[in-house]
Write a protein that holds these residues in place. Structure first.
Motif, PDB file in Angstrom:
ATOM      1  N   HIS A  34       0.835  -1.201   0.000  1.00 51.46           N
ATOM      2  CA  HIS A  34       0.000   0.000   0.000  1.00 51.46           C
ATOM      3  C   HIS A  34       0.873   1.255   0.000  1.00 51.46           C
ATOM      4  O   HIS A  34       0.536   2.260  -0.637  1.00 51.46           O
ATOM      5  CB  HIS A  34      -0.909  -0.016   1.229  1.00 51.46           C
ATOM      6  CG  HIS A  34      -1.957   1.057   1.230  1.00 51.46           C
ATOM      7  ND1 HIS A  34      -2.806   1.282   0.166  1.00 51.46           N
ATOM      8  CD2 HIS A  34      -2.283   1.980   2.177  1.00 51.46           C
ATOM      9  CE1 HIS A  34      -3.618   2.286   0.451  1.00 51.46           C
ATOM     10  NE2 HIS A  34      -3.319   2.735   1.657  1.00 51.46           N
ATOM     11  N   TRP A  35       2.018   1.174   0.674  1.00 47.95           N
ATOM     12  CA  TRP A  35       2.907   2.339   0.773  1.00 47.95           C
ATOM     13  C   TRP A  35       3.616   2.607  -0.558  1.00 47.95           C
ATOM     14  O   TRP A  35       3.723   3.755  -0.992  1.00 47.95           O
ATOM     15  CB  TRP A  35       3.941   2.114   1.876  1.00 47.95           C
ATOM     16  CG  TRP A  35       4.557   3.394   2.363  1.00 47.95           C
ATOM     17  CD1 TRP A  35       5.632   4.056   1.841  1.00 47.95           C
ATOM     18  CD2 TRP A  35       4.102   4.184   3.466  1.00 47.95           C
ATOM     19  NE1 TRP A  35       5.881   5.199   2.542  1.00 47.95           N
ATOM     20  CE2 TRP A  35       4.952   5.310   3.557  1.00 47.95           C
ATOM     21  CE3 TRP A  35       3.070   4.054   4.385  1.00 47.95           C
ATOM     22  CZ2 TRP A  35       4.799   6.289   4.532  1.00 47.95           C
ATOM     23  CZ3 TRP A  35       2.921   5.022   5.359  1.00 47.95           C
ATOM     24  CH2 TRP A  35       3.775   6.128   5.424  1.00 47.95           C
ATOM     25  N   LEU A  36       4.094   1.556  -1.199  1.00 54.02           N
ATOM     26  CA  LEU A  36       4.877   1.713  -2.433  1.00 54.02           C
ATOM     27  C   LEU A  36       4.029   1.657  -3.697  1.00 54.02           C
ATOM     28  O   LEU A  36       4.496   2.065  -4.768  1.00 54.02           O
ATOM     29  CB  LEU A  36       5.964   0.635  -2.498  1.00 54.02           C
ATOM     30  CG  LEU A  36       7.005   0.647  -1.375  1.00 54.02           C
ATOM     31  CD1 LEU A  36       7.971  -0.517  -1.547  1.00 54.02           C
ATOM     32  CD2 LEU A  36       7.763   1.961  -1.335  1.00 54.02           C
ATOM     33  N   HIS A  37       2.850   1.071  -3.595  1.00 59.13           N
ATOM     34  CA  HIS A  37       1.924   0.973  -4.720  1.00 59.13           C
ATOM     35  C   HIS A  37       2.634   0.374  -5.936  1.00 59.13           C
ATOM     36  O   HIS A  37       3.186  -0.728  -5.843  1.00 59.13           O
ATOM     37  CB  HIS A  37       1.309   2.348  -5.022  1.00 59.13           C
ATOM     38  CG  HIS A  37       0.027   2.270  -5.795  1.00 59.13           C
ATOM     39  ND1 HIS A  37      -0.081   2.707  -7.096  1.00 59.13           N
ATOM     40  CD2 HIS A  37      -1.190   1.796  -5.457  1.00 59.13           C
ATOM     41  CE1 HIS A  37      -1.312   2.510  -7.528  1.00 59.13           C
ATOM     42  NE2 HIS A  37      -2.021   1.964  -6.552  1.00 59.13           N
ATOM     43  N   LEU A  38       2.664   1.070  -7.063  1.00 56.15           N
ATOM     44  CA  LEU A  38       3.249   0.538  -8.297  1.00 56.15           C
ATOM     45  C   LEU A  38       4.629   1.124  -8.596  1.00 56.15           C
ATOM     46  O   LEU A  38       5.074   1.115  -9.750  1.00 56.15           O
ATOM     47  CB  LEU A  38       2.314   0.812  -9.480  1.00 56.15           C
ATOM     48  CG  LEU A  38       0.974   0.073  -9.456  1.00 56.15           C
ATOM     49  CD1 LEU A  38       0.087   0.529 -10.606  1.00 56.15           C
ATOM     50  CD2 LEU A  38       1.181  -1.436  -9.523  1.00 56.15           C
ATOM     51  N   LEU A  39       5.314   1.609  -7.580  1.00 56.17           N
ATOM     52  CA  LEU A  39       6.622   2.218  -7.808  1.00 56.17           C
ATOM     53  C   LEU A  39       7.633   1.187  -8.302  1.00 56.17           C
ATOM     54  O   LEU A  39       7.594   0.020  -7.908  1.00 56.17           O
ATOM     55  CB  LEU A  39       7.148   2.850  -6.518  1.00 56.17           C
ATOM     56  CG  LEU A  39       6.388   4.065  -5.980  1.00 56.17           C
ATOM     57  CD1 LEU A  39       7.036   4.545  -4.690  1.00 56.17           C
ATOM     58  CD2 LEU A  39       6.353   5.187  -7.013  1.00 56.17           C
TER      59      LEU A  39
ATOM     60  N   GLY B   8      -0.614   4.642  -1.827  1.00 54.26           N
ATOM     61  CA  GLY B   8      -1.964   4.205  -2.154  1.00 54.26           C
ATOM     62  C   GLY B   8      -3.024   5.097  -1.536  1.00 54.26           C
ATOM     63  O   GLY B   8      -4.031   5.433  -2.176  1.00 54.26           O
ATOM     64  N   SER B   9      -2.819   5.505  -0.286  1.00 56.78           N
ATOM     65  CA  SER B   9      -3.775   6.395   0.383  1.00 56.78           C
ATOM     66  C   SER B   9      -3.777   7.777  -0.249  1.00 56.78           C
ATOM     67  O   SER B   9      -4.832   8.402  -0.422  1.00 56.78           O
ATOM     68  CB  SER B   9      -3.426   6.511   1.873  1.00 56.78           C
ATOM     69  OG  SER B   9      -3.562   5.279   2.524  1.00 56.78           O
ATOM     70  N   TRP B  10      -2.596   8.266  -0.587  1.00 58.21           N
ATOM     71  CA  TRP B  10      -2.476   9.597  -1.198  1.00 58.21           C
ATOM     72  C   TRP B  10      -3.183   9.644  -2.548  1.00 58.21           C
ATOM     73  O   TRP B  10      -3.896  10.592  -2.868  1.00 58.21           O
ATOM     74  CB  TRP B  10      -0.996   9.936  -1.334  1.00 58.21           C
ATOM     75  CG  TRP B  10      -0.685  11.302  -1.847  1.00 58.21           C
ATOM     76  CD1 TRP B  10      -0.770  12.485  -1.165  1.00 58.21           C
ATOM     77  CD2 TRP B  10      -0.212  11.630  -3.160  1.00 58.21           C
ATOM     78  NE1 TRP B  10      -0.379  13.525  -1.968  1.00 58.21           N
ATOM     79  CE2 TRP B  10      -0.027  13.029  -3.199  1.00 58.21           C
ATOM     80  CE3 TRP B  10       0.078  10.881  -4.293  1.00 58.21           C
ATOM     81  CZ2 TRP B  10       0.432  13.688  -4.336  1.00 58.21           C
ATOM     82  CZ3 TRP B  10       0.539  11.531  -5.427  1.00 58.21           C
ATOM     83  CH2 TRP B  10       0.708  12.921  -5.436  1.00 58.21           C
ATOM     84  N   LEU B  11      -2.998   8.589  -3.342  1.00 54.46           N
ATOM     85  CA  LEU B  11      -3.670   8.521  -4.642  1.00 54.46           C
ATOM     86  C   LEU B  11      -5.184   8.457  -4.466  1.00 54.46           C
ATOM     87  O   LEU B  11      -5.941   9.108  -5.198  1.00 54.46           O
ATOM     88  CB  LEU B  11      -3.180   7.299  -5.418  1.00 54.46           C
ATOM     89  CG  LEU B  11      -1.695   7.264  -5.802  1.00 54.46           C
ATOM     90  CD1 LEU B  11      -1.325   5.896  -6.353  1.00 54.46           C
ATOM     91  CD2 LEU B  11      -1.365   8.354  -6.814  1.00 54.46           C
ATOM     92  N   GLN B  12      -5.621   7.661  -3.490  1.00 56.56           N
ATOM     93  CA  GLN B  12      -7.053   7.526  -3.233  1.00 56.56           C
ATOM     94  C   GLN B  12      -7.641   8.844  -2.736  1.00 56.56           C
ATOM     95  O   GLN B  12      -8.721   9.268  -3.178  1.00 56.56           O
ATOM     96  CB  GLN B  12      -7.283   6.422  -2.196  1.00 56.56           C
ATOM     97  CG  GLN B  12      -8.730   6.232  -1.768  1.00 56.56           C
ATOM     98  CD  GLN B  12      -9.572   5.604  -2.855  1.00 56.56           C
ATOM     99  OE1 GLN B  12      -9.074   4.796  -3.630  1.00 56.56           O
ATOM    100  NE2 GLN B  12     -10.847   5.966  -2.919  1.00 56.56           N
ATOM    101  N   GLN B  13      -6.936   9.497  -1.834  1.00 58.97           N
ATOM    102  CA  GLN B  13      -7.427  10.749  -1.258  1.00 58.97           C
ATOM    103  C   GLN B  13      -7.658  11.811  -2.324  1.00 58.97           C
ATOM    104  O   GLN B  13      -8.641  12.561  -2.274  1.00 58.97           O
ATOM    105  CB  GLN B  13      -6.423  11.257  -0.218  1.00 58.97           C
ATOM    106  CG  GLN B  13      -6.784  12.595   0.405  1.00 58.97           C
ATOM    107  CD  GLN B  13      -5.695  13.085   1.354  1.00 58.97           C
ATOM    108  OE1 GLN B  13      -4.771  12.342   1.696  1.00 58.97           O
ATOM    109  NE2 GLN B  13      -5.802  14.329   1.777  1.00 58.97           N
ATOM    110  N   HIS B  14      -6.759  11.863  -3.302  1.00 53.15           N
ATOM    111  CA  HIS B  14      -6.840  12.907  -4.327  1.00 53.15           C
ATOM    112  C   HIS B  14      -7.383  12.392  -5.655  1.00 53.15           C
ATOM    113  O   HIS B  14      -7.353  13.125  -6.649  1.00 53.15           O
ATOM    114  CB  HIS B  14      -5.458  13.533  -4.518  1.00 53.15           C
ATOM    115  CG  HIS B  14      -4.900  14.147  -3.267  1.00 53.15           C
ATOM    116  ND1 HIS B  14      -5.404  15.299  -2.718  1.00 53.15           N
ATOM    117  CD2 HIS B  14      -3.900  13.747  -2.443  1.00 53.15           C
ATOM    118  CE1 HIS B  14      -4.727  15.600  -1.617  1.00 53.15           C
ATOM    119  NE2 HIS B  14      -3.812  14.675  -1.430  1.00 53.15           N
ATOM    120  N   ARG B  15      -7.850  11.132  -5.650  1.00 48.22           N
ATOM    121  CA  ARG B  15      -8.498  10.549  -6.831  1.00 48.22           C
ATOM    122  C   ARG B  15      -7.617  10.662  -8.070  1.00 48.22           C
ATOM    123  O   ARG B  15      -8.063  11.038  -9.163  1.00 48.22           O
ATOM    124  CB  ARG B  15      -9.847  11.221  -7.094  1.00 48.22           C
ATOM    125  CG  ARG B  15     -10.749  11.350  -5.879  1.00 48.22           C
ATOM    126  CD  ARG B  15     -11.142  10.004  -5.308  1.00 48.22           C
ATOM    127  NE  ARG B  15     -12.117   9.309  -6.141  1.00 48.22           N
ATOM    128  CZ  ARG B  15     -12.598   8.095  -5.865  1.00 48.22           C
ATOM    129  NH1 ARG B  15     -12.168   7.446  -4.781  1.00 48.22           N
ATOM    130  NH2 ARG B  15     -13.479   7.531  -6.656  1.00 48.22           N
TER     131      ARG B  15
END
Length: 423
Positions: free
Chosen positions: A87-92, A191-198
């Protein structure tokens, strides 16, 4: 981050109950010079969740879990850490030169965890305990090595990668409240940052990244692992590594392994093994394209002699030169060998040992995911085209070689898959 800041953070985690270490310097406190930024490939955004990312790595996850062999309670701690890291690194990606694909960072972390656990099981520890006490602690050591390998490179990846707000054109189309700037890599999961800002897609950028991935990680990077530790590991895991009556060996080895710095009661060999596991993931990526190819290879057989490539070539030459004309078959450019019949000789190692050695050399060509398959009622193996060409010089002169299509080989393999040995 300066070296003194890194050492301050390491000391804080080695002695978590020391009141003098309640505050540790954060990377944001250090003024770092601007570095050139290198763009990476684009990634899908918040719509890709942790489950989807790990599903793509399912085969590797299963291999890691098999190597860990943990009881349910400890396995849940590892799974939660893996979920948090994903969740932290997502697709990096992991690095500009290796594991560059989307989710390459997660794959690199899993490979490092696998090799860390593999190496740890060959290292002696807990010498001062009775045998039954050592056995009881074995799962904790495997868990510790797995999590250390999983998290070891995350500090470098989060500090060297920048994820910024969408391009100006995309930003113009967003409401003012969604002007989001840059991902706070040490404070919030990507992942949370991307979700928060859509955010539906993003392009990570590299900055200040060491161009030589085979160099050991520096304390400036590994200390960041400790900054992320409370957010990536459950409290139950941290409690498990600090059992009552323990002299701190488990916990100090874990912290030392995460930072690459030997301290206190840490077991030096395990600390070194985690760094070597990272390097193995890197090197095998360059050699094979993906380290899973090596993970799936059979381990060294008990009693297998130490040999070099020259010895293995000599044994292969003996096998080829002893073939009868009617045994010489080809599948396109691959020479087929009756197996194990062609290797049964007093002057050769056991067929199973030869097969494992040749497979490790990359000389065996799997057919239908099998390295041994049936053809016309007989079990055979196929050699890779390059080594097959070399074998031509050893074939009996004037021998008749029957050719048949690879498709028919695949059909034969498929029909008899239940009867054969998988790789």
């Amino acid at each position: 981050m300066t070296t003194s800041q890194a050492l301050s953070i390491i000391n804080h985690w080695l002695h978590p109950h020391n009141a003098d270490n309640e505050t540790a310097l954060l990377p944001n406190d250090a003024q770092e010079p601007e570095q050139p930024i290198k763009s990476s490939s684009g990634c899908a955004g918040y719509q890709v969740g942790t489950g989807t990312i790990l599903h793509q790595q399912q085969k590797l996850v299963e291999q890691v879990n098999e190597q860990l062999n943990l009881p349910t309670e400890l396995q849940l701690m590892f799974d939660q850490t893996l979920d948090n890291l994903t969740h932290w690194l997502h697709l990096l990606p992991a690095h500009p030169q290796h594991h560059c694909e989307p989710a390459g960072a997660v794959r690199h972390a899993l490979e490092t965890a696998f090799w860390s656990v593999t190496a740890m099981q060959q290292i002696h520890r807990d010498h001062d305990l009775y045998p039954d006490q050592r056995r009881a602690r074995e799962p904790l050591w495997r868990l510790m090595a797995g999590v250390a390998g999983l998290l070891y490179d995350c500090g470098r990846m989060t500090s060297c990668l920048v994820v910024q707000q969408p391009s100006s054109k995309q930003a113009e189309e967003q409401p003012a409240e969604l002007s989001i700037g840059q991902w706070p890599a040490f404070e919030q999961a990507l992942g949370s940052w991307l979700q928060q800002h859509r955010i539906t897609n993003y392009s990570p950028h590299w900055k200040q990244c060491d161009t030589n991935p085979e160099k050991p990680l520096t304390p400036e990077y590994t200390a960041i692992n400790l900054l992320l530790l409370p957010q990536l590991t459950p409290q139950a895991f941290r409690n498990a590594l600090q059992p009552d009556g323990d002299n701190g060996t488990l916990w100090q080895t874990f912290i030392s392994a995460l930072t690459g710095q030997k301290t206190g009661h840490g077991v030096s060999q395990i600390i070194n093994a985690v760094e070597l596991a990272r390097l193995k993931s890197v090197k095998l990526h360059f050699v094979r394209g993906e380290a899973l190819n090596q993970i799936m290879k059979p381990a060294k057989t008990e009693g297998q002699p130490e040999t070099g490539k020259d010895d293995e070539l000599k044994w292969l030459e003996k096998v080829i030169s002893s073939l009868h004309s009617e045994d010489i078959k080809w599948a396109k450019d691959s020479l087929l060998l009756p197996w194990p019949d062609s290797a049964e000789s007093e002057n050769l190692p056991e067929p199973d040992i030869l097969l494992k050695q040749w497979n490790q050399r990359g000389w065996i060509r799997p057919v239908g995911n099998l390295i041994i398959f049936r053809r016309n009622g007989r079990t055979v193996i196929a050699l890779q085209p390059v080594i097959s060409q070399q074998c031509k010089q050893w074939l009996p002169s004037g021998s008749f070689a029957e050719e048949y299509s690879e498709e028919s080989a695949g059909e034969s393999a498929g029909e008899s898959a239940g009867e054969q040995h998988d790789q």
